[in-house]
Design an enzyme around this catalytic site. Structure first.
Site, PDB file in Angstrom:
ATOM      1  CG  ASP A   1      -2.123  -0.899   1.061  1.00 15.56           C
ATOM      2  OD1 ASP A   1      -2.386  -1.319  -0.082  1.00 15.56           O
ATOM      3  OD2 ASP A   1      -2.779  -1.198   2.072  1.00 15.56           O
TER       4      ASP A   1
ATOM      5  CE  LYS B   1      -8.206   0.506  -2.100  1.00 18.05           C
ATOM      6  NZ  LYS B   1      -8.803   0.561  -3.436  1.00 18.05           N
TER       7      LYS B   1
ATOM      8  CG  MET C   1      -8.245   6.538   6.074  1.00 17.94           C
ATOM      9  SD  MET C   1      -9.039   5.170   5.188  1.00 17.94           S
ATOM     10  CE  MET C   1      -9.784   4.252   6.543  1.00 17.94           C
TER      11      MET C   1
END
Length: 466
Positions: free
Chosen positions: A249, A271, A384
């Protein structure tokens, strides 16, 4: 080379030790791992020595070492912590033809006992000629981490299976079988089914190498932790050492990627929320295809793969393809972040539960039970949450949260360029925007840094070091 390294046969043979204190006990901790017959001479033995004698693990003679005591001894150890007594032991042992080691006295020793990594029957000995014992200990510690604790069992069972494995032709095919067993199928089988699983793995691995090319894909779903390579688990490090393909990632730190084996194929499957990214279906296809090609695939995810890691979707694709997999957990960002500010996620009389929530999901800003969070006084770790900061702030205030509730933003938790920003709910925005955060950030709702930690960590890393 002043000392020639050998492995001396001591099974059923005599080893003699003179001394009854801490130095003698320290040496015995190693000698008692052997199959030797050990005799200890001590006029005033430590209580632990008396206990070992009562357990029949050694023979204890409660007097000083004397003539005749070294007869037929393979080795003699002088551990009296007394130079004159050790010198007397040396003289007697030499007269009777025995080799002597004097604890912490290289000059008067006929042999040295190296630092040992014990995975019986696999034994690794490390010596530095007495020049750098600390270096030997460091090498030993590194090898202890690298060699699995079950290696001894695997080696013993492998040894018993050698005659069956001889059906494979000598050379590459046989080497590939043993490499598969010791580093892949054997350890995995032990983890899931213990000793019986290892026996089954030997048989099925032999069949696979006998009737096919032997290659069978496997996927490790590995947590890379928050970024500091020292927070990587030993199991994760071993997976990277063995990987043929690493699919990683965006948030996995470069320092951790450097730990992958040099020959591994590195695939960036980054991502990024609200930005360009590789689709999850494409990632699933890559994992499955590489595993079907017979590769050991490591799917490397930042933090812990079980926390907002899209893990189930990848497992579904792997199992649908009939591929074996393993989950290797990692330290999640919340644990690293809260440790960095000197706090804990739960505390008696403050909060008995904690929520791990995400600021956004596939559909945009994520909605949760903000009312319950606003009114219960729970702590929440918001992943996030950079772009969702105003949304989260609005939802909590709308449902009655105290505007002065402590909020801490941690950017790049555990990394060298980390930042800690202490604020309150009412100031979460514009604080988040004004901070100009570039790295991954975690928001801790309901927690503020301890003062000493805050003073050191709110500065950029370069300034804090000055």
């Amino acid at each position: 080379m002043q000392h020639f390294p050998v492995f001396l046969s001591v099974a059923g043979r005599r080893i003699v030790l003179s001394g009854g204190g801490e130095a003698a006990l320290a040496k015995l901790r190693l000698l008692l791992k052997t199959e030797a017959n050990i005799t200890v001479f001590a006029a005033d033995p430590h209580a632990d020595l008396l206990e070992l004698a009562a357990q029949k693990r050694l023979r204890l003679v409660q007097r000083h070492f004397d003539y005749g005591d070294a007869m037929c001894a393979r080795l003699v150890y002088a551990a009296n912590e007394d130079a004159l007594e050790d010198a007397r032991v040396i003289a007697i042992a030499h007269d009777e033809g025995a080799l002597v080691n004097v604890v912490d006295d290289l000059h008067n020793s006929d042999f040295i006992t190296p630092a040992i990594v014990d995975r019986d029957p696999v034994t690794v000995a490390i010596g530095t000629e007495g020049a750098a014992p600390v270096l030997a200990r460091a090498i030993k510690a590194d090898l202890e981490q690298r060699l699995p604790s079950n290696l001894g069992l695997l080696a013993r069972m492998g040894k018993a299976f050698r005659a069956a494995a001889d059906i494979l032709p000598m050379g590459r095919k046989r080497r590939e079988f043993w490499a598969d067993y010791y580093f892949k199928s054997g350890p995995r089988a032990f983890e899931t089914a213990g000793k019986q699983g290892v026996q089954n793995a030997l048989e099925t691995t032999l069949d696979r190498h006998l009737f096919t090319d032997g290659r069978k894909g496997h996927v490790d779903l590995v947590g890379a932790g928050p970024g500091d390579p020292e927070l990587l688990t030993l199991k994760a490090r071993k997976a990277l050492d063995a990987a043929d393909v690493v699919i990683y990632d965006r948030l996995v730190s470069p320092e951790i990627l450097e730990l992958a084996r040099r020959e591994a194929i590195m695939v960036n499957a980054g991502k990024e929320g609200f930005g360009k990214s590789m689709s999850q279906d494409r990632i699933n296809d890559l994992i499955v295809q590489h595993a079907k090609d017979g590769h050991h695939v490591v799917r490397l995810k930042s933090g812990d793969p079980t926390v907002f890691g899209r893990l189930d979707e990848e497992i579904d694709a792997i199992t649908a393809a009939g591929i074996e997999y393993r989950i290797v957990p990692g330290i999640t960002a919340a644990s690293a972040a809260v440790a960095q500010i000197g706090q804990s996620l739960t505390k008696r009389d403050r909060n008995s539960s904690v929520r791990l929530v995400t600021g956004h999901d596939m559909k945009g800003f994520a909605d949760h039970d903000w009312r319950a969070l606003a009114q219960t006084g729970e702590v929440a770790a918001i992943y996030m949450g950079k772009k969702a900061a105003r949304f989260v702030q609005g939802r909590l205030l709308m449902h009655g949260a105290d505007p002065l509730t402590a909020v801490t933003i941690i950017e790049n938790a555990s990394r060298a360029d980390t930042r800690v920003i202490a604020t309150t709910l009412q100031d979460l925005e514009p604080t988040m925007t004004d901070a100009g955060l570039n790295g991954p950030a975690l928001t801790l709702y309901g927690l503020s840094p301890r003062d000493a930690v805050q003073a050191a960590s709110t500065l950029p890393a370069k300034e804090a070091a000055q």
